[in-house]
Structures are given as structure tokens and as C-alpha cells.
Enzyme design. Sequence first.
Site, PDB file in Angstrom:
ATOM      1  N   GLY A   1      10.388  -3.523   2.961  1.00 21.93           N
ATOM      2  CA  GLY A   1      11.035  -2.223   3.655  1.00 21.93           C
ATOM      3  C   GLY A   1       9.891  -1.453   3.730  1.00 21.93           C
ATOM      4  O   GLY A   1       8.799  -2.117   3.059  1.00 21.93           O
TER       5      GLY A   1
ATOM      6  N   ASP B   1       3.376   5.525   2.263  1.00 21.37           N
ATOM      7  CA  ASP B   1       2.686   6.634   1.655  1.00 21.37           C
ATOM      8  C   ASP B   1       2.210   7.109   0.170  1.00 21.37           C
ATOM      9  O   ASP B   1       2.899   6.022   0.083  1.00 21.37           O
ATOM     10  CB  ASP B   1       3.556   7.766   2.488  1.00 21.37           C
ATOM     11  CG  ASP B   1       4.855   8.273   1.426  1.00 21.37           C
ATOM     12  OD1 ASP B   1       5.402   8.837   0.758  1.00 21.37           O
ATOM     13  OD2 ASP B   1       5.919   7.367   1.521  1.00 21.37           O
TER      14      ASP B   1
END
Length: 162
Positions: free
Chosen positions: A16, A128
Site C-alpha cells: 500500500g 506523500d
Amino acid sequence: WELYNFYDVDNIIRIGSAGALRDDLKLMDIVAGQGACTDSNFVHQFELNGTFAPIADYTLLSTAVETAKEHGVDMKVGNILSGDNFYSPAGCDSNDKWRDMVEMEAAGLYMNAARAGKRALCICTISDHIYRPEALSSEERQLSFTQMMEIALDTAVKMNNL
């Protein structure tokens, strides 16, 4: 829990995205969680007398690192943070003490694997950064995580052949 205990699964590789807290991590870096720190109360259900340190299975981890090298990827290995929330109302300051970690949800998986006597590993791609204004778009996330997926799939094949 169900995969390990009801379906006889021996190995789980969770893949993920992850948000970076460390300055040296860049977007698209691939990280394997050797250990999973957490601020969650998930471990309390096991009623342990002491502190449990959720870690990945070494065979699964070393196989993934070897596989990443075969793919030409310098996969980062280290502690990750399985936090209850990444975007805290308190802002970045609430994560400062965890700054040497990467945020993910691996701790519960590692705890369940240990309890069941099975193997677990979390591999993530940095999507991010909480301290820099950097983030992949939805389209970039959808189209660019293939390297992480290929490493996980090839690792699964190798584990099946052990």
C-alpha cells in the site's frame, strides 16, 4: 486473523501507500517494515504482561529484499509507524517524536501473524510527505505502484517454493 486462522494462509504481504515522516525518504521510495511501532491499543486484546514489539517475519523480509535487488530497487528497510491517524487535528507537531518512522497499518498484521505462528510483511510506496508539500496524485498512485506490486508478487512465488 481470519486468513491465518480460518483459511490456513501462511504468508501475508500487505502492500500500500505510506506517508513519509523522515527527511531522507522521497516520493516513490519503496519501504519494507522490519518493525511496526504503533500508538494503537490493538495489542491490549492479547492481555500481555509487558510490551510487545511487532516485527516482520525475517524469511519473508529477507526474501523481499533479495527480490527488490533483482528488480534493481534499493528498498528501504526499517521501522514503520502504524498510527491511528496520519492527518492529525494537532498538525505535524503530533508526529515530531515519530519522525524517524513511516506511517502505515502493519502493527496489527504483525501481531496477528505472531499470535497465529505465521508470516507477515508490509511493503509500501511513499505517496506523500507530511513535512513537505509533496504528494502523488490519484492517477500517479493508480499507475505507478507496479514496482512494489511486482516485488510482493515475486516474493510470494519464492515463498511458495520454499
